[in-house]
Write an enzyme that holds these catalytic residues in place. Structure first.
Site, PDB file in Angstrom:
ATOM      1  N   GLN A 169       8.615  38.758 -14.437  1.00 64.43           N
ATOM      2  CA  GLN A 169       7.465  38.514 -15.311  1.00 64.43           C
ATOM      3  C   GLN A 169       7.864  38.527 -16.779  1.00 64.43           C
ATOM      4  O   GLN A 169       7.294  37.811 -17.586  1.00 64.43           O
ATOM      5  CB  GLN A 169       6.378  39.561 -15.059  1.00 64.43           C
ATOM      6  CG  GLN A 169       5.810  39.522 -13.657  1.00 64.43           C
ATOM      7  CD  GLN A 169       5.396  38.116 -13.250  1.00 64.43           C
ATOM      8  OE1 GLN A 169       4.439  37.564 -13.763  1.00 64.43           O
ATOM      9  NE2 GLN A 169       6.141  37.528 -12.319  1.00 64.43           N
ATOM     10  N   HIS A 183       8.581  35.216 -18.521  1.00 62.52           N
ATOM     11  CA  HIS A 183       7.500  34.275 -18.786  1.00 62.52           C
ATOM     12  C   HIS A 183       7.252  34.076 -20.271  1.00 62.52           C
ATOM     13  O   HIS A 183       7.018  32.959 -20.735  1.00 62.52           O
ATOM     14  CB  HIS A 183       6.200  34.785 -18.146  1.00 62.52           C
ATOM     15  CG  HIS A 183       5.928  34.233 -16.785  1.00 62.52           C
ATOM     16  ND1 HIS A 183       5.739  32.893 -16.549  1.00 62.52           N
ATOM     17  CD2 HIS A 183       5.796  34.839 -15.588  1.00 62.52           C
ATOM     18  CE1 HIS A 183       5.514  32.712 -15.258  1.00 62.52           C
ATOM     19  NE2 HIS A 183       5.551  33.872 -14.655  1.00 62.52           N
ATOM     20  N   GLU A 202      -2.375  42.659 -13.804  1.00 67.51           N
ATOM     21  CA  GLU A 202      -2.568  41.333 -13.214  1.00 67.51           C
ATOM     22  C   GLU A 202      -1.923  41.278 -11.827  1.00 67.51           C
ATOM     23  O   GLU A 202      -2.550  40.904 -10.851  1.00 67.51           O
ATOM     24  CB  GLU A 202      -1.950  40.286 -14.136  1.00 67.51           C
ATOM     25  CG  GLU A 202      -2.022  38.865 -13.601  1.00 67.51           C
ATOM     26  CD  GLU A 202      -1.205  37.891 -14.427  1.00 67.51           C
ATOM     27  OE1 GLU A 202      -1.408  36.684 -14.261  1.00 67.51           O
ATOM     28  OE2 GLU A 202      -0.352  38.342 -15.220  1.00 67.51           O
ATOM     29  N   HIS A 203      -0.652  41.610 -11.758  1.00 65.30           N
ATOM     30  CA  HIS A 203       0.084  41.692 -10.491  1.00 65.30           C
ATOM     31  C   HIS A 203       0.439  43.147 -10.225  1.00 65.30           C
ATOM     32  O   HIS A 203       0.923  43.838 -11.126  1.00 65.30           O
ATOM     33  CB  HIS A 203       1.392  40.895 -10.542  1.00 65.30           C
ATOM     34  CG  HIS A 203       1.248  39.477 -10.988  1.00 65.30           C
ATOM     35  ND1 HIS A 203       1.420  39.087 -12.303  1.00 65.30           N
ATOM     36  CD2 HIS A 203       0.959  38.345 -10.291  1.00 65.30           C
ATOM     37  CE1 HIS A 203       1.239  37.773 -12.400  1.00 65.30           C
ATOM     38  NE2 HIS A 203       0.962  37.305 -11.198  1.00 65.30           N
ATOM     39  N   ASP A 224       3.322  33.784  -6.453  1.00 70.20           N
ATOM     40  CA  ASP A 224       3.297  32.747  -7.492  1.00 70.20           C
ATOM     41  C   ASP A 224       3.380  31.345  -6.899  1.00 70.20           C
ATOM     42  O   ASP A 224       2.766  30.410  -7.421  1.00 70.20           O
ATOM     43  CB  ASP A 224       4.475  32.933  -8.452  1.00 70.20           C
ATOM     44  CG  ASP A 224       4.105  33.775  -9.654  1.00 70.20           C
ATOM     45  OD1 ASP A 224       2.924  34.101  -9.819  1.00 70.20           O
ATOM     46  OD2 ASP A 224       5.022  34.103 -10.438  1.00 70.20           O
ATOM     47  N   HIS A 232     -48.755  33.158 -17.135  1.00 72.81           N
ATOM     48  CA  HIS A 232     -48.062  33.375 -15.870  1.00 72.81           C
ATOM     49  C   HIS A 232     -49.051  33.873 -14.815  1.00 72.81           C
ATOM     50  O   HIS A 232     -49.080  33.393 -13.674  1.00 72.81           O
ATOM     51  CB  HIS A 232     -46.954  34.428 -16.037  1.00 72.81           C
ATOM     52  CG  HIS A 232     -45.679  33.900 -16.613  1.00 72.81           C
ATOM     53  ND1 HIS A 232     -45.601  33.361 -17.858  1.00 72.81           N
ATOM     54  CD2 HIS A 232     -44.407  33.858 -16.091  1.00 72.81           C
ATOM     55  CE1 HIS A 232     -44.346  33.005 -18.107  1.00 72.81           C
ATOM     56  NE2 HIS A 232     -43.606  33.295 -17.041  1.00 72.81           N
TER      57      HIS A 232
END
Length: 421
Positions: free
Chosen positions: A251, A254, A319-320, A353, A412
């Site tokens: 990761q 990235h 996230e992961h 992934d 109403h």
């Protein structure tokens, strides 16, 4: 990266990047220009930002055929198999419309309808991402979206990466344009002479793409404002240091702001993983990016026991999340906050992934506390259905009218009373 004790300051060490004032102004100006000048603005911005002069943005069938010739048959087979896995997983997310009836004749229900059109942004720049194509397009097609538009910035040759085009064709995209950046988001949101507008925009991008998505939200729907990638690993002394280090680096490569965190009950593992990270870093092609991420957003936390470790993971809401312990499945029920959960030694994050099937578009920056992975439901909308019977109106009309008057809405109340016997 350093070894730390768990305390109240535990975090991903990163705040959400809202961009600078200069970047926000630039994005607003780009969007305004595209709305006013359409294709002319797209050409000008593509020449300015991508150094490419294009007369026609749309990818042709010839370019797609050329892409197939540029990649090996083995790659085509891998992408095809990955697409099948992703499709099979997402087909299980489909939910039908439903209706219920009561004895008094009332019918209530929910109608599930796919969106008419979706725009998918596929980033360019430092890498090509065929996997992003599959993960965004396949759930949309599975949901029943009829028109899917893909946009991606062209390379200096005026073309899109072959792998991206092959993935788009395998996934089923029929409309692809060579345009990127904030200008592409503006075109998807408001349309130009060439690109008709869509109802929702999905897909990751750089800070200008993220700011543009935020700017057009409300006129169109968006998936999320995704931040840099994150991985959290929960491990005990049964984990192997070289594998954990490799997963952290998977990761870190990235983005310079990617986050890689290990929470472990073993100080020995912590020390060995730290050594392994710095052994492996110099051998990575993207070592400069990975090193910056590890130094600024990498950490190893040592917990007293698994209970404290799980609490730390839930606080991080990564996230992961990889769980590499003696009994990973036994810990699953204790995990409250994570975008995707990978159980056991062989469930390395890249498996998700690319190939396993679940979506890799996941909530970042701690938003896994309240957000979910991209799914078929993101490409559908729901309508409530109410068929009220005469009997139900006579039974409940007075109550409804009284409720309306409680809120001071006389019209109403009268709309209901007009139907009462």
């Amino acid at each position: 990266m350093e070894i730390l004790q768990i305390d109240d300051t535990l975090s991903l060490k990163r705040t959400v990047d809202g961009g600078t004032e200069e970047q926000r102004k630039a994005v607003k100006a780009i969007i305004s220009e595209v709305r006013a000048a359409g294709d002319q603005a797209l050409r000008a911005f593509t020449e300015k930002f991508d150094a490419v002069k294009l007369d026609d943005f749309r990818v042709t069938e010839e370019e797609i055929l050329e892409a197939y010739h540029a990649v090996s048959s083995a790659v085509v087979e891998i992408i095809t198999e990955a697409a099948a896995n992703i499709r099979t997983y997402h087909e299980k997310q489909l939910r039908p419309s439903w209706m219920t009836t009561a004895e008094n004749g009332t019918m209530l229900g929910q109608k599930v309808t796919p969106l008419d059109s979706v725009g998918v942004y596929v980033p360019g720049g430092t890498a090509a991402y065929p996997s992003s194509v599959l993960m965004n397009v396949i759930p949309a097609i599975t949901a029943g979206v009829e028109r899917i538009v893909m946009v991606s910035p062209p390379g200096q040759d005026g073309k899109l990466p072959p792998g991206v085009l092959v993935a788009a064709d395998i996934a089923g995209v029929k409309e692809i344009y060579k345009v990127g950046g904030a200008q592409a988001i503006a075109a998807l949101a408001y349309g130009t002479e060439t690109i008709k507008p869509v109802d929702k925009i999905t897909g990751p991008g750089n800070i200008f793409v993220a700011l543009a998505k935020r700017e057009v939200f409300g006129d169109v729907a968006i998936d999320m404002i995704a931040g840099p990638s994150e991985i959290g690993i929960l491990a005990d002394d049964t984990a192997r240091a070289n594998e954990i280090a490799a997963d952290l680096l998977s990761q870190a490569e990235h983005d310079p702001r990617a986050c890689a965190v290990l929470v472990t009950t073993s100080r020995t593992l912590a020390e060995n993983v730290l050594d392994e990270v710095y052994k492996q870093l110099p051998h990575l092609p993207r070592k400069d990016i990975a090193t910056e991420a590890i130094e600024n957003f990498g950490a190893i936390y040592v917990a007293d026991d698994l209970e404290e470790a799980v609490g730390a993971i839930n606080q991080l809401a990564p996230e992961h999340l990889e769980i590499v312990t003696e009994n990973p499945v036994g810990l699953l029920g204790k995990i409250k906050h994570a975008g995707a959960i990978f159980l056991g030694r062989y469930s390395s994050e890249p498996v998700g992934d690319y190939f396993a099937g679940p979506n890799h578009v996941l909530p970042t920056n701690g938003t896994a506390r309240f957000s979910s992975p991209l799914s078929v439901e993101d490409f559908q909308k729901k309508s409530s259905i109410i068929l009220y019977s005469e009997q139900a109106m006579n039974e409940n009309g007075a109550k409804i009218a009284e409720f309306a008057r409680l809120e001071g809405l006389e019209a109403h109340a009268r709309a209901v009373e007009a139907r009462l016997k």
